[in-house]
Design an enzyme around this catalytic site. Structure first.
Site, mmCIF file in Angstrom:
data_model
loop_
_atom_site.group_PDB
_atom_site.id
_atom_site.type_symbol
_atom_site.label_atom_id
_atom_site.label_comp_id
_atom_site.label_asym_id
_atom_site.label_seq_id
_atom_site.Cartn_x
_atom_site.Cartn_y
_atom_site.Cartn_z
ATOM 1 C CG ASN A 1 -2.132 -1.028 0.865
ATOM 2 O OD1 ASN A 1 -2.327 -1.437 -0.277
ATOM 3 N ND2 ASN A 1 -2.845 -1.438 1.904
ATOM 4 N NE ARG B 1 -11.030 1.911 -3.534
ATOM 5 C CZ ARG B 1 -12.173 2.236 -4.079
ATOM 6 N NH1 ARG B 1 -12.707 1.520 -5.029
ATOM 7 N NH2 ARG B 1 -12.803 3.312 -3.677
ATOM 8 N N PRO C 1 -16.615 4.565 -1.524
ATOM 9 C CG PRO C 1 -17.722 5.909 0.031
ATOM 10 C CD PRO C 1 -17.285 4.495 -0.227
ATOM 11 C CB ILE C 2 -13.313 8.286 -4.409
ATOM 12 C CG1 ILE C 2 -14.152 8.562 -5.667
ATOM 13 C CG2 ILE C 2 -12.714 6.905 -4.469
ATOM 14 C CD1 ILE C 2 -13.286 8.754 -6.907
ATOM 15 C CG ASP C 3 -17.336 10.838 0.070
ATOM 16 O OD1 ASP C 3 -17.049 9.623 0.062
ATOM 17 O OD2 ASP C 3 -17.503 11.473 1.117
ATOM 18 C CD GLN C 4 -14.597 12.908 3.180
ATOM 19 O OE1 GLN C 4 -13.934 13.794 3.711
ATOM 20 N NE2 GLN C 4 -15.906 13.021 3.028
ATOM 21 C CG ASP D 1 -5.747 -3.972 4.993
ATOM 22 O OD1 ASP D 1 -6.970 -4.028 4.756
ATOM 23 O OD2 ASP D 1 -5.001 -3.086 4.535
ATOM 24 C CB ILE E 1 -12.363 -0.194 8.078
ATOM 25 C CG1 ILE E 1 -11.481 -0.005 9.315
ATOM 26 C CG2 ILE E 1 -11.911 0.688 6.907
ATOM 27 C CD1 ILE E 1 -11.315 1.395 9.809
ATOM 28 N NE ARG F 1 -5.471 -6.505 -6.273
ATOM 29 C CZ ARG F 1 -6.265 -6.171 -5.260
ATOM 30 N NH1 ARG F 1 -7.330 -6.871 -4.995
ATOM 31 N NH2 ARG F 1 -5.998 -5.122 -4.527
HETATM 32 N N1 EPU Z 1 -14.351 6.306 2.683
HETATM 33 C C1 EPU Z 1 -15.377 7.190 2.343
HETATM 34 N N2 EPU Z 1 -15.102 8.160 1.426
HETATM 35 C C2 EPU Z 1 -13.886 8.290 0.839
HETATM 36 C C3 EPU Z 1 -12.844 7.403 1.186
HETATM 37 C C4 EPU Z 1 -13.108 6.410 2.118
HETATM 38 O O1 EPU Z 1 -16.485 7.100 2.869
HETATM 39 O O2 EPU Z 1 -13.721 9.201 0.018
HETATM 40 C C5 EPU Z 1 -14.602 5.283 3.722
HETATM 41 C C6 EPU Z 1 -14.456 3.868 3.180
HETATM 42 O O3 EPU Z 1 -15.649 3.415 2.581
HETATM 43 C C7 EPU Z 1 -14.062 3.099 4.430
HETATM 44 C C8 EPU Z 1 -13.230 4.113 5.234
HETATM 45 O O4 EPU Z 1 -13.584 5.384 4.707
HETATM 46 O O5 EPU Z 1 -15.199 2.790 5.169
HETATM 47 C C9 EPU Z 1 -11.740 3.959 5.132
HETATM 48 O O6 EPU Z 1 -11.338 3.891 3.773
HETATM 49 P P1 EPU Z 1 -9.886 4.303 3.271
HETATM 50 O O7 EPU Z 1 -10.035 5.424 2.315
HETATM 51 O O8 EPU Z 1 -8.997 4.475 4.445
HETATM 52 O O9 EPU Z 1 -9.450 2.997 2.477
HETATM 53 P P2 EPU Z 1 -8.695 2.911 1.085
HETATM 54 O O10 EPU Z 1 -7.725 4.015 0.952
HETATM 55 O O11 EPU Z 1 -9.674 2.686 -0.022
HETATM 56 C C10 EPU Z 1 -6.693 1.539 2.022
HETATM 57 C C11 EPU Z 1 -6.028 0.238 1.693
HETATM 58 C C12 EPU Z 1 -6.923 -0.918 2.119
HETATM 59 C C13 EPU Z 1 -7.206 -0.801 3.619
HETATM 60 C C14 EPU Z 1 -7.788 0.579 3.948
HETATM 61 C C15 EPU Z 1 -7.978 0.810 5.436
HETATM 62 C C16 EPU Z 1 -4.752 0.845 -0.255
HETATM 63 C C17 EPU Z 1 -4.561 0.721 -1.712
HETATM 64 N N3 EPU Z 1 -5.800 0.190 0.263
HETATM 65 O O12 EPU Z 1 -7.914 1.548 1.285
HETATM 66 O O13 EPU Z 1 -6.163 -2.089 1.889
HETATM 67 O O14 EPU Z 1 -8.121 -1.796 4.013
HETATM 68 O O15 EPU Z 1 -6.916 1.606 3.435
HETATM 69 O O16 EPU Z 1 -6.769 0.684 6.104
HETATM 70 O O17 EPU Z 1 -3.975 1.486 0.431
HETATM 71 C C18 EPU Z 1 -5.743 -4.328 1.433
HETATM 72 O O18 EPU Z 1 -4.541 -4.032 1.341
HETATM 73 O O19 EPU Z 1 -6.162 -5.522 1.482
HETATM 74 C C19 EPU Z 1 -6.734 -3.251 1.504
HETATM 75 C C20 EPU Z 1 -8.020 -3.435 1.274
#
Ligand code: EPU
Length: 419
Positions: free
Chosen positions: A23, A93, A123-126, A306, A328, A398
């Site tokens: 990551n 992702r 979502p990616i709203d943030q 994770d 999460i 992956r």
């Molecule tokens: N979320 C929102 N809006 C956003 C972004 C996130 O509502 O714009 C929510 C998500 O739906 C979730 C929470 O916020 O409920 C946390 O999401 P986060 O953005 O932290 O997750 P991510 O960046 O999509 C990364 C890792 C994941 C890991 C999570 C949490 C990468 C590529 N992926 O995902 O890793 O589970 O952080 O630590 O860095 C894995 O490696 O198996 C994996 C899934």
């Protein structure tokens, strides 16, 4: 179709070397788009997400030379297009990091919605909120994200939720912006610190990564001519720590930063495992049935989501009833149905699962539903009596380099076969 055939039970014993963090790597690679120069990145894990990241960068115009399977030289002086290939970006992702990096470098990007493990809504709203506060205009239509910015200008951004991806993506967009950006309520995972360290090595001015307030003073440009080594993978290290406990083994896990593993160490001690902490390596062993425990997954420094499935295997074998609360992701208990096929007694509903510990698991054909679920099933197969067949290996490949070779080296009877 490939599958892993595992015959158990085997207590895992010996030494295992941890690779660079997936990551972190999948964020550092797109971050190179901010550099108008050449840099070297080593300790890259040799996994499919890294290979696809490199292919996307090449399609955008970067020139990549593989020095070894874990080291590349990357020349990002000539970025020729702002359209990222939709077929590749939908495969994982972290392709969303292309948005922050390209808005910073070119002020423009067209990219498909990211793919990745199916863990519920993602979502990616943030991310979009951050880009727009910096001055970009972002639209999402028919699965395509378009971002445009005449100029990015630093500002204060308060994150409504703690998000790893949004924190890194906004950091990428802010590095070359005019003025200062402050990200408040930022995520604190080790890979966030690693991406900031990488960018600072290349000339960025980022302070506070690893705390919940990150300050980014925009700089005019990033220079190359540096070498950066990716941080060790906290999740791979934790996977082997929990494999040692589940199989009643004894492992020395090398090339890790044990401070990043505190939440896992604490739980292993609570359930009756043993730890010797050497700072950059950690010995984990367990010679009895683990005790029950309750777990709640949380952003760093809490217990990582994770490692939740791998911990689920341990608790399915524990003495007593345990509860895991997944805070999460909406849908990260799909692996429990597979463990139940192996004799576990787990009831999962929504974000909570109850593990009635059983003394033994038994081999069965099982399907990895996502990356960490796949790692958990390999651990379960090694701890179980009889033969386990693990399918859907593309998820596991992956994120784990040569996983069956690593397990075999520490005693597992595991082979990959093509059907
Ligand atoms: N979320 C929102 N809006 C956003 C972004 C996130 O509502 O714009 C929510 C998500 O739906 C979730 C929470 O916020 O409920 C946390 O999401 P986060 O953005 O932290 O997750 P991510 O960046 O999509 C990364 C890792 C994941 C890991 C999570 C949490 C990468 C590529 N992926 O995902 O890793 O589970 O952080 O630590 O860095 C894995 O490696 O198996 C994996 C899934």
């Amino acid at each position: 179709m490939e599958k892993l055939i595992i015959t158990g039970p085997t207590p895992l014993k010996g030494e295992v070397n941890i690779n660079g963090a997936k990551n972190a790597a999948v964020a550092i690679l797109p971050a190179t788009l901010l550099i108008n120069g050449v840099c070297t990145i080593n300790n890259l894990p040799n996994i499919s997400d890294v290979k696809i990241s490199c292919e996307i960068l090449e399609k955008l115009g970067a020139k990549i030379t593989w020095v070894t399977p874990n080291e590349i030289n990357i020349d990002t002086r000539n970025i020729t297009t702002t359209k990222a290939p939709l077929d590749l970006t939908s495969k994982f992702r972290a392709s969303y990091y292309i948005i922050g990096a390209m808005l910073g470098r070119k002020g423009e990007i067209e990219v498909g919605m990211p793919g990745g493990c199916k863990l519920g809504a993602r979502p990616i709203d943030q991310h979009i909120k951050g880009f727009e506060l910096l001055g970009a205009n972002v639209t999402v239509e028919k699965g395509t994200i378009n971002g445009k910015a005449k100029k990015l200008v630093g500002t204060n951004i308060y994150m409504d939720i703690v998000s790893v991806g949004a924190t890194i993506n906004i950091m990428l967009a802010a590095v070359l912006a005019e003025g200062t950006t402050i990200i408040d309520n930022a995520a604190k995972e080790p890979h966030i610190v690693d991406v900031a360290n990488f960018l600072n090595t290349m000339g960025a001015d980022i302070r506070g990564a690893g705390t919940d307030v990150i300050k980014i003073n925009g700089v005019k440009e990033l220079h190359g001519n540096s070498t950066y080594s990716v941080v060790p993978d906290q999740i791979e290290a934790g996977t082997f720590m929990l494999a040692a406990v589940a199989t009643k083994g004894d492992l020395l896990i090398k090339n890790c930063i044990t401070k990043h593993l505190d939440s896992i160490t604490a739980k292993i001690l609570e359930i009756g495992g043993n730890i010797e902490d050497y700072g950059d390596s950690i010995r984990v062993w367990c010679n009895k049935r683990p005790n029950k425990a309750n777990i709640k997954t949380l952003p760093h420094p809490g217990f990582p989501t994770d490692l939740q499935p791998q911990m689920g295997v341990v608790l399915s074998l524990a003495d007593g009833t345990s509860i895991i609360n997944e805070s999460i992701w909406e849908s990260r208990f799909q692996y429990t149905e597979e463990l139940n096929k192996m004799g576990a007694k787990i009831t999962a509903q929504g974000k909570t699962a109850i593990f009635e510990g059983v003394p033994k698991l038994y081999g069965a054909p099982v399907y990895s539903t996502d990356l960490r679920a796949g790692a958990a099933l390999i651990i379960a197969g090694t701890a179980a009596h009889g033969t386990t067949e693990v399918y859907n290996l593309e998820h596991i490949d992956r994120g784990y380099e040569h996983i069956e070779e690593k397990f075999r080296k520490i005693g597992a009877k595991i082979e990959r076969v093509t059907e």
